[in-house]
Design a protein around this motif. Structure first.
Motif, PDB file in Angstrom:
ATOM      1  N   PRO A 198       0.735  -1.220  -0.047  1.00  0.00           N
ATOM      2  CA  PRO A 198       0.067  -0.060   0.032  1.00  0.00           C
ATOM      3  C   PRO A 198       0.897   1.271   0.082  1.00  0.00           C
ATOM      4  O   PRO A 198       0.393   2.364  -0.275  1.00  0.00           O
ATOM      5  CB  PRO A 198      -0.834  -0.163   1.361  1.00  0.00           C
ATOM      6  CG  PRO A 198      -0.749  -1.631   1.429  1.00  0.00           C
ATOM      7  CD  PRO A 198       0.319  -1.968   1.108  1.00  0.00           C
ATOM      8  N   GLU A 199       2.272   1.173   0.586  1.00  0.00           N
ATOM      9  CA  GLU A 199       2.958   2.164   0.292  1.00  0.00           C
ATOM     10  C   GLU A 199       3.202   3.028  -1.051  1.00  0.00           C
ATOM     11  O   GLU A 199       3.203   4.423  -1.307  1.00  0.00           O
ATOM     12  CB  GLU A 199       4.196   1.998   0.973  1.00  0.00           C
ATOM     13  CG  GLU A 199       5.371   3.146   1.192  1.00  0.00           C
ATOM     14  CD  GLU A 199       6.171   3.166   0.155  1.00  0.00           C
ATOM     15  OE1 GLU A 199       6.855   4.594  -0.211  1.00  0.00           O
ATOM     16  OE2 GLU A 199       6.505   2.695  -0.704  1.00  0.00           O
ATOM     17  N   LEU A 200       3.081   2.183  -2.024  1.00  0.00           N
ATOM     18  CA  LEU A 200       3.006   2.789  -3.510  1.00  0.00           C
ATOM     19  C   LEU A 200       1.899   3.710  -3.708  1.00  0.00           C
ATOM     20  O   LEU A 200       1.877   4.560  -4.516  1.00  0.00           O
ATOM     21  CB  LEU A 200       2.667   1.531  -4.410  1.00  0.00           C
ATOM     22  CG  LEU A 200       3.879   0.687  -4.290  1.00  0.00           C
ATOM     23  CD1 LEU A 200       3.619  -0.584  -5.338  1.00  0.00           C
ATOM     24  CD2 LEU A 200       5.097   1.425  -4.807  1.00  0.00           C
ATOM     25  N   LEU A 201       0.824   3.669  -2.945  1.00  0.00           N
ATOM     26  CA  LEU A 201      -0.286   4.790  -3.084  1.00  0.00           C
ATOM     27  C   LEU A 201       0.062   6.153  -2.614  1.00  0.00           C
ATOM     28  O   LEU A 201      -0.453   7.167  -3.086  1.00  0.00           O
ATOM     29  CB  LEU A 201      -1.531   4.190  -2.299  1.00  0.00           C
ATOM     30  CG  LEU A 201      -2.383   3.038  -2.726  1.00  0.00           C
ATOM     31  CD1 LEU A 201      -3.579   2.673  -1.872  1.00  0.00           C
ATOM     32  CD2 LEU A 201      -2.942   3.729  -4.146  1.00  0.00           C
ATOM     33  N   THR A 202       1.056   6.233  -1.701  1.00  0.00           N
ATOM     34  CA  THR A 202       1.242   7.548  -1.148  1.00  0.00           C
ATOM     35  C   THR A 202       2.713   7.855  -1.460  1.00  0.00           C
ATOM     36  O   THR A 202       3.133   8.860  -1.078  1.00  0.00           O
ATOM     37  CB  THR A 202       1.212   7.404   0.312  1.00  0.00           C
ATOM     38  OG1 THR A 202       1.959   6.333   0.932  1.00  0.00           O
ATOM     39  CG2 THR A 202      -0.334   7.164   0.991  1.00  0.00           C
ATOM     40  N   ARG A 203       3.487   6.842  -2.073  1.00  0.00           N
ATOM     41  CA  ARG A 203       4.678   7.263  -2.510  1.00  0.00           C
ATOM     42  C   ARG A 203       4.848   8.371  -3.568  1.00  0.00           C
ATOM     43  O   ARG A 203       3.971   8.375  -4.468  1.00  0.00           O
ATOM     44  CB  ARG A 203       5.329   6.082  -3.001  1.00  0.00           C
ATOM     45  CG  ARG A 203       7.087   6.192  -3.395  1.00  0.00           C
ATOM     46  CD  ARG A 203       7.531   4.911  -3.942  1.00  0.00           C
ATOM     47  NE  ARG A 203       8.940   5.295  -4.236  1.00  0.00           N
ATOM     48  CZ  ARG A 203       9.861   4.121  -4.646  1.00  0.00           C
ATOM     49  NH1 ARG A 203       9.326   3.159  -5.020  1.00  0.00           N
ATOM     50  NH2 ARG A 203      10.933   4.546  -4.912  1.00  0.00           N
ATOM     51  N   ARG A 204       5.524   9.270  -3.304  1.00  0.00           N
ATOM     52  CA  ARG A 204       5.831  10.441  -4.253  1.00  0.00           C
ATOM     53  C   ARG A 204       7.412  10.653  -4.520  1.00  0.00           C
ATOM     54  O   ARG A 204       8.042  10.414  -3.632  1.00  0.00           O
ATOM     55  CB  ARG A 204       5.200  11.725  -3.591  1.00  0.00           C
ATOM     56  CG  ARG A 204       3.799  11.664  -3.444  1.00  0.00           C
ATOM     57  CD  ARG A 204       3.002  11.636  -4.824  1.00  0.00           C
ATOM     58  NE  ARG A 204       1.376  11.767  -4.663  1.00  0.00           N
ATOM     59  CZ  ARG A 204       0.768  10.728  -4.173  1.00  0.00           C
ATOM     60  NH1 ARG A 204       1.459   9.462  -4.242  1.00  0.00           N
ATOM     61  NH2 ARG A 204      -0.592  10.985  -4.119  1.00  0.00           N
ATOM     62  N   HIS A 215      10.358  21.141 -10.541  1.00  0.00           N
ATOM     63  CA  HIS A 215      10.074  19.995  -9.934  1.00  0.00           C
ATOM     64  C   HIS A 215       9.040  20.059  -9.183  1.00  0.00           C
ATOM     65  O   HIS A 215       8.357  20.916  -8.658  1.00  0.00           O
ATOM     66  CB  HIS A 215      11.174  19.674  -8.801  1.00  0.00           C
ATOM     67  CG  HIS A 215      12.697  19.098  -9.211  1.00  0.00           C
ATOM     68  ND1 HIS A 215      13.234  19.777 -10.137  1.00  0.00           N
ATOM     69  CD2 HIS A 215      13.410  17.899  -9.076  1.00  0.00           C
ATOM     70  CE1 HIS A 215      14.161  19.023 -10.704  1.00  0.00           C
ATOM     71  NE2 HIS A 215      14.167  17.893  -9.926  1.00  0.00           N
ATOM     72  N   ALA A 216       8.299  18.698  -9.012  1.00  0.00           N
ATOM     73  CA  ALA A 216       6.929  18.496  -8.445  1.00  0.00           C
ATOM     74  C   ALA A 216       7.042  17.317  -7.847  1.00  0.00           C
ATOM     75  O   ALA A 216       7.837  16.411  -8.173  1.00  0.00           O
ATOM     76  CB  ALA A 216       6.097  18.667  -9.128  1.00  0.00           C
ATOM     77  N   ASP A 217       6.015  16.697  -6.997  1.00  0.00           N
ATOM     78  CA  ASP A 217       5.694  15.573  -6.350  1.00  0.00           C
ATOM     79  C   ASP A 217       4.781  14.686  -7.088  1.00  0.00           C
ATOM     80  O   ASP A 217       3.936  14.972  -7.924  1.00  0.00           O
ATOM     81  CB  ASP A 217       4.927  15.716  -4.921  1.00  0.00           C
ATOM     82  CG  ASP A 217       5.979  16.078  -3.898  1.00  0.00           C
ATOM     83  OD1 ASP A 217       7.083  16.184  -4.024  1.00  0.00           O
ATOM     84  OD2 ASP A 217       5.284  16.635  -2.846  1.00  0.00           O
ATOM     85  N   TRP A 218       5.714  13.579  -7.587  1.00  0.00           N
ATOM     86  CA  TRP A 218       4.932  12.627  -8.841  1.00  0.00           C
ATOM     87  C   TRP A 218       4.628  11.285  -8.231  1.00  0.00           C
ATOM     88  O   TRP A 218       5.435  10.810  -7.321  1.00  0.00           O
ATOM     89  CB  TRP A 218       5.759  12.589 -10.092  1.00  0.00           C
ATOM     90  CG  TRP A 218       6.123  13.798 -10.802  1.00  0.00           C
ATOM     91  CD1 TRP A 218       6.747  14.970 -10.356  1.00  0.00           C
ATOM     92  CD2 TRP A 218       5.431  13.890 -12.244  1.00  0.00           C
ATOM     93  NE1 TRP A 218       6.534  15.756 -11.914  1.00  0.00           N
ATOM     94  CE2 TRP A 218       5.645  15.193 -12.729  1.00  0.00           C
ATOM     95  CE3 TRP A 218       4.477  13.031 -13.010  1.00  0.00           C
ATOM     96  CZ2 TRP A 218       5.315  15.789 -13.922  1.00  0.00           C
ATOM     97  CZ3 TRP A 218       4.064  13.538 -14.185  1.00  0.00           C
ATOM     98  CH2 TRP A 218       4.533  14.886 -14.417  1.00  0.00           C
ATOM     99  N   THR A 219       3.678  10.742  -8.443  1.00  0.00           N
ATOM    100  CA  THR A 219       3.434   9.264  -8.345  1.00  0.00           C
ATOM    101  C   THR A 219       4.236   8.573  -9.311  1.00  0.00           C
ATOM    102  O   THR A 219       4.716   8.981 -10.121  1.00  0.00           O
ATOM    103  CB  THR A 219       1.824   8.963  -8.336  1.00  0.00           C
ATOM    104  OG1 THR A 219       1.661   9.310  -9.928  1.00  0.00           O
ATOM    105  CG2 THR A 219       1.207   9.597  -7.593  1.00  0.00           C
ATOM    106  N   LEU A 220       4.571   7.236  -8.980  1.00  0.00           N
ATOM    107  CA  LEU A 220       5.295   6.363 -10.009  1.00  0.00           C
ATOM    108  C   LEU A 220       4.510   6.205 -11.410  1.00  0.00           C
ATOM    109  O   LEU A 220       5.189   6.317 -12.603  1.00  0.00           O
ATOM    110  CB  LEU A 220       5.623   4.998  -9.479  1.00  0.00           C
ATOM    111  CG  LEU A 220       6.371   4.701  -8.153  1.00  0.00           C
ATOM    112  CD1 LEU A 220       6.623   3.650  -7.820  1.00  0.00           C
ATOM    113  CD2 LEU A 220       7.700   5.634  -8.462  1.00  0.00           C
ATOM    114  N   VAL A 221       3.350   6.088 -11.085  1.00  0.00           N
ATOM    115  CA  VAL A 221       2.407   6.093 -12.619  1.00  0.00           C
ATOM    116  C   VAL A 221       2.625   7.434 -13.025  1.00  0.00           C
ATOM    117  O   VAL A 221       2.395   7.393 -14.426  1.00  0.00           O
ATOM    118  CB  VAL A 221       1.017   5.552 -12.163  1.00  0.00           C
ATOM    119  CG1 VAL A 221       0.111   6.614 -11.584  1.00  0.00           C
ATOM    120  CG2 VAL A 221       0.228   4.910 -13.222  1.00  0.00           C
TER     121      VAL A 221
END
Length: 272
Positions: A198-204, A215-221
């Motif tokens: 589930p950490e992938l949901l909040t990972r930036r 620069h900005a906060d990006w999800t992996l997807v």
């Protein structure tokens, strides 16, 4: 016993089925006569085969947020930033932000989608079916569903790219169908991983994947979507940006921009 069972799993694969659904419970919930049911399906396996067909016919793979919600989301990116449409750099920054916010929203929507989990289970169930008509029918239904999904995603990418003055990069090796296929596969792969992590949901990740200059906060997807976009898309040199084109973009996104372009002190048309 465990070793023998593991050997069977490694040989035949781990199956997924409908064993958790009780035939008698379905009869009770449907409120129909047991006699009529057994006349229609003398064996419960026949009923579950028909149920699989029904599920496969209506299955939808990893359906993202509704198109109208996507348009509202993208409209919120453009709102108040119309001046940035006047320059190639500004438009590049806007489409980068569109990729970032839409990918994040899609990721969360798909992860929480019961329909996606059903589709995933159907794929696994299909693999466990023996060769025969039922397996062929379920496979064909899932393939049709997949094709509809890819077509819808491809249409969305083409619509947004065209609105923002982008085209397919010559020599990139693919069209919007290829883009949609890669984007969908990446999305589902990461959502599947997030079920156990589930950490992938909040990972930036703080990044500037399209070289937009910030620069900005990006999800992996989101990073994956940006990589796909920069690989296959480029600004269309034949597109001229003027007030009419800006208004058309805002009309597509669902809000009026008739006077916003005039706020730009440089109102001369800019080539793509």
């Amino acid at each position: 016993m465990l070793d023998a069972a593991l050997a069977m799993v490694h040989r035949d694969g781990l199956t997924v089925g409908l064993d958790h659904i009780g035939f008698e419970e379905v009869i009770r919930d449907a409120g129909v006569s047991r006699t009529a049911v057994y006349r229609r399906w003398p064996y419960k396996d026949l009923f579950f085969a028909d149920l699989l067909r029904e599920l496969a016919q209506g299955a939808a793979p990893a359906a993202a947020i509704a198109e109208e919600d996507t348009m509202r989301l993208l409209a919120s990116v453009v709102a108040g930033r119309t001046k940035e449409l006047a320059s190639p750099h500004g438009r590049h920054g806007l489409i980068t932000e569109m990729l970032r916010v839409s990918a994040s929203s899609d990721f969360e929507a798909i992860h929480d989608s019961a329909e996606w989990r059903t589709y995933l289970a159907l794929q696994a169930t299909f693999l466990s079916l023996p060769d025969g008509d039922l397996r062929d029918e379920v496979q064909a239904a899932l393939a049709r569903s997949e094709a509809r999904f890819v077509e819808r995603v491809a249409r969305g990418w083409e619509q947004i790219a065209g609105a923002m003055g982008y085209r397919l990069r010559p020599g990139s090796g693919g069209g919007f169908t290829v883009i949609a296929t890669l984007a969908g596969a990446t999305m589902r792969g990461l959502v599947l991983m997030a079920l156990s992590d589930p950490e992938l949901l909040t990972r930036r990740v703080s990044a500037d994947p399209t070289a937009a200059g910030a620069h900005a906060d990006w999800t992996l997807v989101g990073l994956a979507a940006a990589c796909i976009a920069t690989t296959f898309l480029e600004p269309d040199p034949d597109v001229t940006w003027d007030g009419e084109r800006v208004a058309s973009l805002h009309a597509l996104l669902g809000h009026d921009a008739s006077d916003q372009f005039s706020a730009n002190p440089d109102r001369r048309p800019h080539p793509g």
